[in-house]
Scaffold this active site. Structure first.
Site, PDB file in Angstrom:
ATOM      1  N   LYS A  13       0.834  -1.196   0.000  1.00  0.00           N
ATOM      2  CA  LYS A  13       0.000   0.000   0.000  1.00  0.00           C
ATOM      3  C   LYS A  13       0.872   1.250   0.000  1.00  0.00           C
ATOM      4  O   LYS A  13       1.907   1.277   0.667  1.00  0.00           O
ATOM      5  CB  LYS A  13      -0.889  -0.026   1.246  1.00  0.00           C
ATOM      6  CG  LYS A  13      -1.759   1.211   1.489  1.00  0.00           C
ATOM      7  CD  LYS A  13      -1.124   2.288   2.338  1.00  0.00           C
ATOM      8  CE  LYS A  13      -0.628   1.869   3.698  1.00  0.00           C
ATOM      9  NZ  LYS A  13       0.016   3.033   4.424  1.00  0.00           N
ATOM     10  N   PRO A  98       9.258  -5.072   3.910  1.00  0.00           N
ATOM     11  CA  PRO A  98       9.819  -4.740   5.221  1.00  0.00           C
ATOM     12  C   PRO A  98       8.730  -4.553   6.268  1.00  0.00           C
ATOM     13  O   PRO A  98       7.602  -4.153   5.954  1.00  0.00           O
ATOM     14  CB  PRO A  98      10.572  -3.425   4.977  1.00  0.00           C
ATOM     15  CG  PRO A  98      10.778  -3.348   3.507  1.00  0.00           C
ATOM     16  CD  PRO A  98       9.629  -4.071   2.885  1.00  0.00           C
ATOM     17  N   VAL A  99       9.069  -4.836   7.509  1.00  0.00           N
ATOM     18  CA  VAL A  99       8.135  -4.705   8.633  1.00  0.00           C
ATOM     19  C   VAL A  99       8.162  -3.268   9.146  1.00  0.00           C
ATOM     20  O   VAL A  99       9.203  -2.603   9.123  1.00  0.00           O
ATOM     21  CB  VAL A  99       8.521  -5.691   9.750  1.00  0.00           C
ATOM     22  CG1 VAL A  99       7.628  -5.514  10.975  1.00  0.00           C
ATOM     23  CG2 VAL A  99       8.444  -7.127   9.232  1.00  0.00           C
ATOM     24  N   ALA A 100       6.997  -2.771   9.588  1.00  0.00           N
ATOM     25  CA  ALA A 100       6.876  -1.413  10.141  1.00  0.00           C
ATOM     26  C   ALA A 100       7.448  -0.390   9.178  1.00  0.00           C
ATOM     27  O   ALA A 100       8.321   0.397   9.524  1.00  0.00           O
ATOM     28  CB  ALA A 100       7.587  -1.324  11.500  1.00  0.00           C
ATOM     29  N   GLY A 102       5.312   1.468   6.622  1.00  0.00           N
ATOM     30  CA  GLY A 102       4.402   2.435   6.028  1.00  0.00           C
ATOM     31  C   GLY A 102       3.766   2.010   4.720  1.00  0.00           C
ATOM     32  O   GLY A 102       3.171   2.842   4.026  1.00  0.00           O
ATOM     33  N   ILE A 103       3.858   0.719   4.367  1.00  0.00           N
ATOM     34  CA  ILE A 103       3.269   0.255   3.103  1.00  0.00           C
ATOM     35  C   ILE A 103       2.269  -0.890   3.333  1.00  0.00           C
ATOM     36  O   ILE A 103       2.124  -1.771   2.496  1.00  0.00           O
ATOM     37  CB  ILE A 103       4.356  -0.152   2.082  1.00  0.00           C
ATOM     38  CG1 ILE A 103       5.371  -1.133   2.701  1.00  0.00           C
ATOM     39  CG2 ILE A 103       5.054   1.077   1.523  1.00  0.00           C
ATOM     40  CD1 ILE A 103       6.400  -1.649   1.708  1.00  0.00           C
ATOM     41  N   GLY A 104       1.607  -0.862   4.440  1.00  0.00           N
ATOM     42  CA  GLY A 104       0.568  -1.851   4.711  1.00  0.00           C
ATOM     43  C   GLY A 104       1.016  -2.906   5.681  1.00  0.00           C
ATOM     44  O   GLY A 104       0.389  -3.123   6.714  1.00  0.00           O
ATOM     45  N   SER A 107      -1.222  -5.001   8.074  1.00  0.00           N
ATOM     46  CA  SER A 107      -2.591  -4.725   7.632  1.00  0.00           C
ATOM     47  C   SER A 107      -2.885  -5.407   6.305  1.00  0.00           C
ATOM     48  O   SER A 107      -3.953  -6.008   6.113  1.00  0.00           O
ATOM     49  CB  SER A 107      -2.813  -3.211   7.504  1.00  0.00           C
ATOM     50  OG  SER A 107      -2.718  -2.572   8.758  1.00  0.00           O
ATOM     51  N   ALA A 108      -1.944  -5.311   5.362  1.00  0.00           N
ATOM     52  CA  ALA A 108      -2.124  -5.952   4.063  1.00  0.00           C
ATOM     53  C   ALA A 108      -2.172  -7.467   4.211  1.00  0.00           C
ATOM     54  O   ALA A 108      -2.961  -8.149   3.540  1.00  0.00           O
ATOM     55  CB  ALA A 108      -1.000  -5.536   3.113  1.00  0.00           C
ATOM     56  N   ASP A 138      -5.964   0.608   8.759  1.00  0.00           N
ATOM     57  CA  ASP A 138      -5.635   0.421   7.346  1.00  0.00           C
ATOM     58  C   ASP A 138      -6.188  -0.881   6.767  1.00  0.00           C
ATOM     59  O   ASP A 138      -6.163  -1.077   5.546  1.00  0.00           O
ATOM     60  CB  ASP A 138      -4.110   0.431   7.137  1.00  0.00           C
ATOM     61  CG  ASP A 138      -3.528   1.832   7.129  1.00  0.00           C
ATOM     62  OD1 ASP A 138      -4.305   2.804   7.150  1.00  0.00           O
ATOM     63  OD2 ASP A 138      -2.292   1.953   7.099  1.00  0.00           O
TER      64      ASP A 138
END
Length: 270
Positions: A13, A98-100, A102-104, A107-108, A138
């Site tokens: 995301k 990657p974890v934490a 900002g791209i989901g 949540s994704a 999200d």
């Protein structure tokens, strides 16, 4: 004959723009954003089983717990309870993002689990839609994985045509995890105005994120200098940044030149 596993992609995301308008009575923040999704991301597979299990593979597997606290595990447990499904599942998450970042992320992955298990168990999609907001702000947007305008805490959604489908995109992360709570904690509380055209918008979390991880500035500076870049911004609460390109060739040239110390993903927007 062995049944092949069902497969679901958890698309990365990005927030084309993200305006923070204030703090809500429930402690969350009032947001205006435009979500867009890549064609690539993590991959979740599922096989019928007696119980519920989760195995995590991929380059970022070591950063995640595969137990009940994992959002994929939580999504599966919640859907089974809501849909009154007495079936198990063997889940495997191939963690490529990657974890934490900002791209989901989680949540994704949780949204992918809801979509995947709705298919596997023959559940009503309404059950997944009900559960999604309970898993995170999200998750409803990631459940759709379609370009949408988000308001409220980001979970009140309206599908929009942002004119970005098929756009080449390059995601770059300095491989420095950045917690969403820490970034919001650094937000200065100033309402800088509503979000109109996302192209003229901004990410109000960029300044607080850069104060915590100055390398975000290095990534944005580098992206902005690449040939064919039409827009470069940070996504979500960081630390991943993205650039939209005029052509696939320009994006691929930038991807090839990306410094080895950074993670990157060359993709397209859906």
């Amino acid at each position: 004959m062995t049944r092949p596993p069902l497969v679901e992609i958890a698309p990365a995301k990005i927030n084309l723009a993200l305006h923070v308008r204030g703090r809500r009575p429930d402690g969350r923040h009032e947001l205006e954003t435009v979500f867009a999704f890549c064609t690539d991301g993590d991959k979740l597979t599922a096989l019928p089983a007696d119980g519920l299990s989760l195995t995590i593979t991929g380059p970022f597997a070591a950063m995640l717990d595969d137990g009940p606290a994992n959002l994929v595990h939580r999504a599966a447990t919640a859907l089974a309870a809501e849909a009154r499904v007495g079936k198990g599942v063997q889940l495997t998450l191939d963690k490529q993002l990657p974890v934490a970042s900002g791209i989901g992320g989680g949540s994704a992955d949780a949204a992918a689990a809801l979509r995947l298990l709705t298919r596997l168990w023959g559940a009503d999609p309404a059950h997944a839609a009900k559960i999604a907001p309970e898993l995170g702000s999200d998750v409803p947007a990631c459940l759709l994985s379609m370009t949408a305008r988000g308001t409220g805490a980001g979970d009140a959604l309206e599908l929009v045509d942002a004119g970005v489908a098929g756009t080449p995109v390059l995601l770059v992360n300095p491989l420095l995890p950045l917690g969403t709570g820490a970034v919001f904690g650094r937000w200065d509380g100033v309402d800088r105005g509503p979000l109109g055209d996302w192209r003229q918008g901004r990410n109000d979390l960029e300044a607080p994120a850069r104060s915590l991880v100055p390398a975000i500035g290095d990534v944005l500076d580098w992206l902005g200098k690449q040939e064919g870049v039409e827009l470069a911004r940070m996504s979500g609460s960081g630390a991943t940044c993205f650039a939209l390109f005029a052509s696939e060739e320009a994006r691929d040239a930038a991807a090839a030149a990306c410094p080895d110390r950074w993670w990157h993903l060359a993709s397209f927007l859906r």
